[in-house]
Scaffold this active site. Structure first.
Site, PDB file in Angstrom:
ATOM      1  N   CYS A  70       0.800  -1.237   0.000  1.00  0.00           N
ATOM      2  CA  CYS A  70       0.000   0.000   0.000  1.00  0.00           C
ATOM      3  C   CYS A  70       0.831   1.285   0.000  1.00  0.00           C
ATOM      4  O   CYS A  70       0.587   2.172  -0.831  1.00  0.00           O
ATOM      5  CB  CYS A  70      -0.961   0.010   1.181  1.00  0.00           C
ATOM      6  SG  CYS A  70      -1.569  -1.593   1.691  1.00  0.00           S
TER       7      CYS A  70
ATOM      8  N   ARG B  26       6.428 -11.288   5.650  1.00  0.00           N
ATOM      9  CA  ARG B  26       5.858 -11.127   6.982  1.00  0.00           C
ATOM     10  C   ARG B  26       6.415 -12.199   7.911  1.00  0.00           C
ATOM     11  O   ARG B  26       6.514 -13.371   7.525  1.00  0.00           O
ATOM     12  CB  ARG B  26       4.326 -11.203   6.932  1.00  0.00           C
ATOM     13  CG  ARG B  26       3.711 -10.105   6.083  1.00  0.00           C
ATOM     14  CD  ARG B  26       2.211 -10.186   6.035  1.00  0.00           C
ATOM     15  NE  ARG B  26       1.660  -9.212   5.098  1.00  0.00           N
ATOM     16  CZ  ARG B  26       0.384  -9.121   4.782  1.00  0.00           C
ATOM     17  NH1 ARG B  26      -0.505  -9.936   5.330  1.00  0.00           N
ATOM     18  NH2 ARG B  26      -0.035  -8.220   3.906  1.00  0.00           N
TER      19      ARG B  26
ATOM     20  N   GLN C  10       1.113 -10.896  -3.208  1.00  0.00           N
ATOM     21  CA  GLN C  10      -0.289 -10.455  -3.160  1.00  0.00           C
ATOM     22  C   GLN C  10      -0.740  -9.985  -4.535  1.00  0.00           C
ATOM     23  O   GLN C  10       0.000  -9.315  -5.250  1.00  0.00           O
ATOM     24  CB  GLN C  10      -0.441  -9.291  -2.177  1.00  0.00           C
ATOM     25  CG  GLN C  10      -0.374  -9.682  -0.715  1.00  0.00           C
ATOM     26  CD  GLN C  10      -0.708  -8.496   0.167  1.00  0.00           C
ATOM     27  OE1 GLN C  10      -0.165  -7.417  -0.006  1.00  0.00           O
ATOM     28  NE2 GLN C  10      -1.590  -8.703   1.115  1.00  0.00           N
TER      29      GLN C  10
ATOM     30  N   ASP D  33      -2.413  -7.480  -5.461  1.00  0.00           N
ATOM     31  CA  ASP D  33      -2.843  -6.250  -4.823  1.00  0.00           C
ATOM     32  C   ASP D  33      -3.353  -5.239  -5.842  1.00  0.00           C
ATOM     33  O   ASP D  33      -2.890  -5.209  -6.991  1.00  0.00           O
ATOM     34  CB  ASP D  33      -1.649  -5.632  -4.082  1.00  0.00           C
ATOM     35  CG  ASP D  33      -2.007  -5.215  -2.667  1.00  0.00           C
ATOM     36  OD1 ASP D  33      -3.203  -5.105  -2.385  1.00  0.00           O
ATOM     37  OD2 ASP D  33      -1.087  -4.996  -1.873  1.00  0.00           O
TER      38      ASP D  33
ATOM     39  N   HIS E 289      -5.014  -0.934  -5.756  1.00  0.00           N
ATOM     40  CA  HIS E 289      -5.527   0.208  -5.002  1.00  0.00           C
ATOM     41  C   HIS E 289      -6.215   1.165  -5.966  1.00  0.00           C
ATOM     42  O   HIS E 289      -5.732   1.410  -7.070  1.00  0.00           O
ATOM     43  CB  HIS E 289      -4.392   0.916  -4.254  1.00  0.00           C
ATOM     44  CG  HIS E 289      -3.772   0.051  -3.203  1.00  0.00           C
ATOM     45  ND1 HIS E 289      -2.658  -0.707  -3.445  1.00  0.00           N
ATOM     46  CD2 HIS E 289      -4.136  -0.196  -1.922  1.00  0.00           C
ATOM     47  CE1 HIS E 289      -2.346  -1.385  -2.351  1.00  0.00           C
ATOM     48  NE2 HIS E 289      -3.221  -1.094  -1.411  1.00  0.00           N
TER      49      HIS E 289
ATOM     50  N   LYS F  81     -15.252  -3.015   5.278  1.00  0.00           N
ATOM     51  CA  LYS F  81     -14.715  -3.915   4.256  1.00  0.00           C
ATOM     52  C   LYS F  81     -15.728  -4.998   3.894  1.00  0.00           C
ATOM     53  O   LYS F  81     -16.687  -5.269   4.630  1.00  0.00           O
ATOM     54  CB  LYS F  81     -13.425  -4.571   4.733  1.00  0.00           C
ATOM     55  CG  LYS F  81     -13.584  -5.461   5.967  1.00  0.00           C
ATOM     56  CD  LYS F  81     -12.271  -6.140   6.337  1.00  0.00           C
ATOM     57  CE  LYS F  81     -12.441  -7.053   7.556  1.00  0.00           C
ATOM     58  NZ  LYS F  81     -11.229  -7.856   7.817  1.00  0.00           N
TER      59      LYS F  81
ATOM     60  N   HIS G 114      -8.545  -0.523  -0.974  1.00  0.00           N
ATOM     61  CA  HIS G 114      -7.631  -1.659  -1.102  1.00  0.00           C
ATOM     62  C   HIS G 114      -8.460  -2.846  -1.581  1.00  0.00           C
ATOM     63  O   HIS G 114      -9.588  -3.033  -1.121  1.00  0.00           O
ATOM     64  CB  HIS G 114      -7.017  -2.063   0.240  1.00  0.00           C
ATOM     65  CG  HIS G 114      -6.341  -0.963   0.982  1.00  0.00           C
ATOM     66  ND1 HIS G 114      -4.971  -0.912   1.140  1.00  0.00           N
ATOM     67  CD2 HIS G 114      -6.823   0.121   1.638  1.00  0.00           C
ATOM     68  CE1 HIS G 114      -4.650   0.149   1.866  1.00  0.00           C
ATOM     69  NE2 HIS G 114      -5.763   0.792   2.178  1.00  0.00           N
TER      70      HIS G 114
END
Length: 622
Positions: free
Chosen positions: A317, A346, A364, A366, A368, A448, A494
Site C-alpha cells: 500500500c 511477513r 499479493q 494487490d 488500489h 470492508k 484496497h
C-alpha cells in the site's frame, strides 16, 4: 456466474448447519472439555478455549503429555457432563473479586487473561452447573420455563468468557462430538513463553453431520496441497533456506505464469494499470504509514544500510501511495486504478507455517483505487464484477460474503464512515448478493467486504477482500485538485481477489485434487510411443501443438507403453496421445483424456481445434 451458498443447510454442504447454534455448541463444548480435564487431572492449569470452523480447542498447562487413552477418558467424562443436563449460567463479575478467585484457584494464565481485558469492558464468566447447588436459572430465560436441576456437590466449573453459550449441556448431542488430537501450542503464540498442550475437538448438531465431517476430513487428506505438490513436482519448502519460503518448481512455475498472465490481462481489460515497486524501503516510510506501530510483530527485523534502517515490505500500500504522490492529480484523472503482483514478507512464527497457506514470503494480487467520494459505490461494484469473473474462470462458483462495519476504535469522521459503508451496501445490493454483517468487525481505517469461496468438498476459503481506507490518505496527506480549485483528500480502496498467489495456488490444488482443468494444467498433452521407431513422428506432433501454444511433450523415458500410460495417470495429464504403426501409417492420433477416457482416433487438426476451443472456454474438463 457466482451463486450464494444456501444457509443454514444445503444438499452439497449439509454439515454446515445454523452457524450461531453451532458456535454456541462448540463454545460450550470447549468449556465442557476443560471441566472434564480438570476433574480427571486436577493439577492441570487452563488457558483459553475458542471455537474453530469445524469445532473447538482448549489449551492446558500440564507436565505429563496427554495420551490417546487420556482423550478416550476425557471424552467419556464430557459425555457424562452433557447427559447431566447441567445449566450454563452467565454472570457479570467485579474485576477485583475475579482476581481474588483466580488467585485462590492458582490459575496464573487466567490471571493474565483477566489483566488483558480493557478496563472499559464488562467482565463475564460462565458456570457449568451452579456453585450454590440451588435451582439454576439462565438469565436470558424466564424462570417458569426452566426445569429444576439438582447439582451434585462440586459438579460445577467456570471460565472467564464473553460467550455465547447454550442454556444447558443437555442441548448438546453427545454422539455428535469427538476429540481429535493433541498438539503443542505456545502461550499467546509466543515461542519465548511456555509451551502448552492443545486438545482439538469437533462438534455438530447430529451424528450424521459428524459422520459427514469424518468423510470430508478423509477426502481433505487426499487433497492436501503439500502432499500433491510433492507428488506432482509443483513446489517445495526448502528448510535449508528457511521455513515459510516457497520454491516454485518448473511445473508449478508454468502454472504460476498462466495465473499471472490471466490476472494481468483481466486487470488491463478492467481499466487498471500495472505497477512494479521495490521489495524494501526506509523504515521511516513504515512509521509514516503506521505499519511500524500497528504491525511491528509481523515485520522482519530491519536491515542497516549506510547508517539508515530499511525494512522488507509487509504491504504494498505505501508504495502505491508514494507513486500517487509523484505528482499532483486533478479530479478529472480519478478514479486511478493500480494493480501489482507484489511480493511481501511477513514474520510468521514457525509453529503456524503451513505449506502454501501460511508462509513468510508471498505475492499479493494487490490493487488500489484512488477515487472521489461520489465514485466509491461504482468502483466497489466494478471490483465485485471483476472478482466474480476471475473466481468463476478458476472454477469457483459458490461463495459467502461478509460486510464488516465500524469498530469501536477507528479513524475518520461519522460522515465518511457512513458514505463508505453505504457504498459497500449499495454495490452488494446492485449485485443482488446476500451478505452477513459483522458489526464492528471492520478495520480501524474503514469498512470492508470479505468473500469466502467454497471448494469442491464444501470447505470455505477466505480469498477476496475490499477495504475502504481513510487512514493512509490522511497520514500521507494525499490530495487532488477539485473542480473548484481546492485541495481535497481522495478515498483509497484496497482490494485483492486471490489474496496471495501462493495461498490461492494451494486452494486450487486442493479444489481440483491436482487434476487441473486443461487451461491451467502445466502440461496439456503427452505423446507416448510404442517404440523408438515412432519418436520422430511424435516429435513433429509436439512441435505442431507447441506452435498453437498448446503445452505438450514426448515421453522420452523409454519405458513400456503400460508404464508410460500409468505415469500419465499419476501425473494427471489431461490428454494422452499414443503413437504406433497404425497411427504413423494413417497420420492419425490415438487419443485418451482424463475426463472422457479413450475417444478413439483423431487427426492432428481435429485434436488441436478441440483443445484450443476447450482452452478458450476455460472448461473444467476435456
Amino acid at each position: 456466474m457466482l451463486s450464494q451458498i444456501n444457509r443454514p443447510t444445503s444438499e452439497e454442504n449439509h454439515y454446515q448447519s445454523d452457524r450461531e447454534k453451532l458456535r454456541r455448541i462448540r463454545h460450550t463444548c470447549a468449556h465442557i472439555l476443560a471441566m472434564a480435564v480438570q476433574k480427571l487431572f486436577p493439577e492441570t492449569k487452563v488457558a483459553i478455549g475458542p471455537t474453530t470452523d469445524t469445532g473447538f480447542y482448549y489449551d492446558f498447562d500440564r507436565k505429563e503429555p496427554f495420551t490417546p487413552e487420556d482423550l478416550g477418558e476425557i471424552t467419556k467424562e464430557m459425555k457424562r457432563i452433557i447427559k447431566g443436563n447441567l445449566p450454563v449460567i452467565r454472570e457479570e463479575v467485579n474485576r477485583e473479586q475475579m482476581r481474588g478467585e483466580i488467585q485462590q484457584l492458582n490459575e496464573p494464565l487466567k490471571l493474565e487473561i483477566l489483566d488483558s481485558i480493557p478496563e472499559t469492558e464488562t467482565i463475564t464468566r460462565y458456570f457449568i452447573g451452579s456453585p450454590d447447588m440451588g435451582r439454576a436459572v439462565h438469565p436470558e430465560v424466564e424462570p417458569s420455563l426452566m426445569e429444576p436441576v439438582v447439582i451434585p456437590p462440586q459438579e460445577f466449573w467456570w471460565d472467564l468468557c464473553a460467550g455465547p453459550h447454550l442454556n444447558s449441556t443437555g442441548e448438546i448431542n453427545p454422539d455428535a462430538l469427538a476429540l481429535e488430537s493433541v498438539a503443542g501450542a505456545y502461550w499467546r503464540g509466543d515461542e519465548t513463553l511456555p509451551q502448552l498442550q492443545r486438545i482439538y475437538g469437533t462438534a455438530w448438531e447430529t451424528p450424521e453431520q459428524l459422520e459427514y465431517y469424518w468423510q470430508q476430513k478423509e477426502e481433505a487428506k487426499k487433497r492436501d496441497h503439500r502432499k500433491l505438490g510433492q507428488e506432482l513436482d509443483l513446489f517445495s519448502i526448502q528448510e535449508d533456506a528457511g521455513g515459510g519460503l516457497v520454491f516454485w518448481h518448473p511445473k508449478g512455475s508454468r502454472m504460476r505464469l498462466l495465473i499471472e498472465d490471466y490476472w494481468r490481462q483481466a486487470h488491463l481489460q478492467g481499466g487498471y494499470e500495472l505497477l512494479y515497486t521495490p521489495h524494501i524501503a526506509n523504515l521511516a516510510l513504515w512509521k509514516t504509514s503506521g505499519h511500524y506501530d500497528f504491525y511491528r510483530d509481523n515485520m522482519f527485523d530491519q536491515i542497516e544500510i549506510e547508517n539508515q534502517s530499511y525494512q522488507l515490505k509487509p504491504m504494498n500500500c505505501p508504495f502505491h501511495v508514494l507513486t500517487y504522490q509523484s505528482h499532483l492529480h486533478s479530479y478529472r484523472e480519478l478514479p486511478i486504478r493500480w494493480s501489482e503482483l507484489g511480493t511481501v514478507y511477513r514474520y510468521e512464527r514457525s509453529g503456524v507455517l503451513h505449506g502454501l497457506m501460511r508462509v513468510r514470503g508471498f505475492t499479493q494480487d494487490d490493487a488500489h483505487i484512488f477515487c472521489l467520494p461520489e465514485q466509491v459505490a461504482d468502483e466497489i461494484l466494478g471490483v465485485l464484477n471483476l472478482t466474480e469473473k476471475i473466481l468463476s474462470d478458476f472454477g469457483f462458483s459458490k461463495y459467502e460474503v461478509n460486510l464488516s462495519t465500524r469498530p469501536s476504535k477507528s479513524v475518520g469522521n461519522d460522515a465518511v464512515w457512513q458514505l463508505a459503508t453505504d457504498a459497500l451496501i449499495a454495490a452488494l445490493n446492485t449485485k443482488g448478493w446476500d451478505y452477513v454483517t459483522d458489526e464492528g468487525g471492520g478495520a480501524f481505517y474503514g469498512p470492508k467486504i470479505d468473500i469466502k469461496i467454497q471448494d469442491a468438498i464444501a470447505r470455505l476459503w477466505q480469498c477476496s477482500t475490499i477495504q475502504v481506507d481513510f487512514n493512509l490518505p490522511e497520514r500521507f496527506n494525499m490530495e487532488y485538485v477539485a473542480a473548484d480549485g481546492s485541495r481535497q483528500r481522495p478515498i483509497m480502496i484496497h482490494r485483492a481477489i486471490f489474496g496471495s498467489l501462493e495461498r490461492f495456488f494451494g486452494i486450487l490444488i486442493e479444489n481440483y485434487a491436482g487434476d487441473f482443468p486443461l487451461w491451467l494444467a502445466p502440461l496439456m498433452v503427452r505423446v507416448l510411443v510404442v517404440s523408438d521407431r515412432f519418436r520422430d513422428y511424435a516429435k513433429s506432433i509436439v512441435q505442431s501443438l507447441k506452435q498453437q501454444n498448446i503445452r505438450a511433450e514426448v515421453d522420452n523415458t523409454g519405458e513400456r507403453l503400460g508404464k508410460q500410460i500409468r505415469a500419465c495417470e499419476l501425473e494427471k495429464i489431461p490428454v494422452t496421445v499414443v503413437i504406433g504403426q497404425r497411427e504413423l501409417d494413417n497420420q492419425s492420433l490415438s487419443v485418451r483424456t482424463r475426463s472422457r477416457g479413450d475417444i478413439g482416433t483423431m487427426t492432428l487438426p481435429q485434436l488441436t481445434e478441440e483443445i484450443l476451443k476447450a482452452n478458450a472456454a476455460k472448461s473444467s474438463s476435456y
